[in-house]
Design a protein around this motif. Structure first.
Motif, short mmCIF file in Angstrom:
data_model
loop_
_atom_site.label_atom_id
_atom_site.label_comp_id
_atom_site.label_asym_id
_atom_site.label_seq_id
_atom_site.Cartn_x
_atom_site.Cartn_y
_atom_site.Cartn_z
N CYS A 281 0.85 -1.20 0.00
CA CYS A 281 0.00 0.00 0.00
C CYS A 281 0.89 1.25 0.00
CB CYS A 281 -0.92 0.01 1.22
SG CYS A 281 -1.85 1.56 1.43
N CYS B 202 -4.69 0.26 0.18
CA CYS B 202 -5.68 -0.61 0.81
C CYS B 202 -6.95 0.21 1.02
CB CYS B 202 -5.15 -1.16 2.13
SG CYS B 202 -5.01 0.05 3.46
N CYS C 149 0.12 3.15 3.83
CA CYS C 149 0.39 2.55 5.15
C CYS C 149 1.44 1.45 5.06
CB CYS C 149 -0.88 2.02 5.79
SG CYS C 149 -1.52 0.52 5.02
N CYS D 41 -6.96 2.87 3.89
CA CYS D 41 -6.36 4.18 3.59
C CYS D 41 -7.20 4.98 2.60
CB CYS D 41 -4.95 4.01 3.02
SG CYS D 41 -3.74 3.48 4.25
N ILE E 198 1.14 -1.67 4.10
CA ILE E 198 0.74 -3.06 4.34
C ILE E 198 0.97 -3.87 3.05
CG2 ILE E 198 -1.71 -2.81 3.68
CD1 ILE E 198 -2.38 -4.71 6.04
#
Ligand SMILES: [Zn+2]
Length: 215
Positions: free
Chosen positions: A69, A111, A72, A114, A74
């Protein structure tokens, strides 16, 4: 690694045919990302060509972003495919930025935590505007125009740390809630891991889903 903030060094390039389509779509004074492409406005086949273009953006951005992502960090292996969104850094629903709807530097994968909710939505982070996209400045770390590693460090601890007192870094950490409980819990559990099992995938989904519901 299940979390990484990666400097994005390239963007999707369009071929001649795609450039023509993009120019047409970007020129319209309405939402051309989701519209039905009426024949009064677009040549036949535009809808299919647009779908192919969006598919290409997602496919190539997954590679460019190395499956993380943009906000963030991830790893998308922890995120259901339908929850990996093409996010417009400058909101496409704002009149001023419509012409950047298909600008490849304005699109990143994020994601849905977000992208989808109160975190970002149609917020306008532009602090300096120019018709030349590369000259635009934003208050958050711009995934394509800034090098995230100069602003946020997510490598050495479960906390996202501001680098060199960066204002952009601080702003991104706040706006994307990088140090909220959800992210700390997940990073604490999964950060150094290279694989996760099904139970852990479900845990991620439930923690992220839980926090979505709390908003
Ligand atoms: Zn995210």
């Amino acid at each position: 690694m299940m979390y990484q903030l990666k400097n994005i060094t390239t963007s999707v390039t369009y071929n001649a045919e795609e450039l023509e389509l993009v120019a047409l779509l970007n020129s319209k004074p309405f939402d051309t990302w989701n519209c039905k492409c009426p024949l009064t406005e677009f040549p036949r086949g535009t809808s299919t060509a647009r779908k192919n273009l969006k598919d290409k953006l997602k496919r190539e951005l997954l590679v460019i972003q190395e499956n993380y992502c943009a906000y963030c960090g991830i790893n998308f292996c922890l995120v259901t495919n339908s929850k990996i969104h093409r996010d417009h850094v400058l909101p496409k629903n704002t009149e001023r930025y419509r012409k950047f709807t298909y600008e490849s530097k304005n699109i990143v994968l994020s994601c849905d935590t977000c992208n989808g909710l109160d975190i970002k939505k149609d917020k306008d982070y532009v602090t300096y505007y120019s018709d030349d996209y590369d000259s635009i400045k934003t208050s958050i770390v711009h995934p394509h125009l800034d090098n995230v590693e100069e602003h946020i460090n997510l490598n050495n601890s479960i906390y996202a740390e501001v680098v060199n007192d960066s204002q952009k870094g601080k702003m991104s950490i706040i706006e994307f809630e990088l140090n909220c409980e959800r992210n700390l819990v997940l990073r604490g559990k999964l950060m150094q891991r290279t694989t996760v099992n099904t139970a852990e995938e479900q845990l991620v989904d439930s923690i992220m889903g839980h926090f979505r519901q709390l908003r």
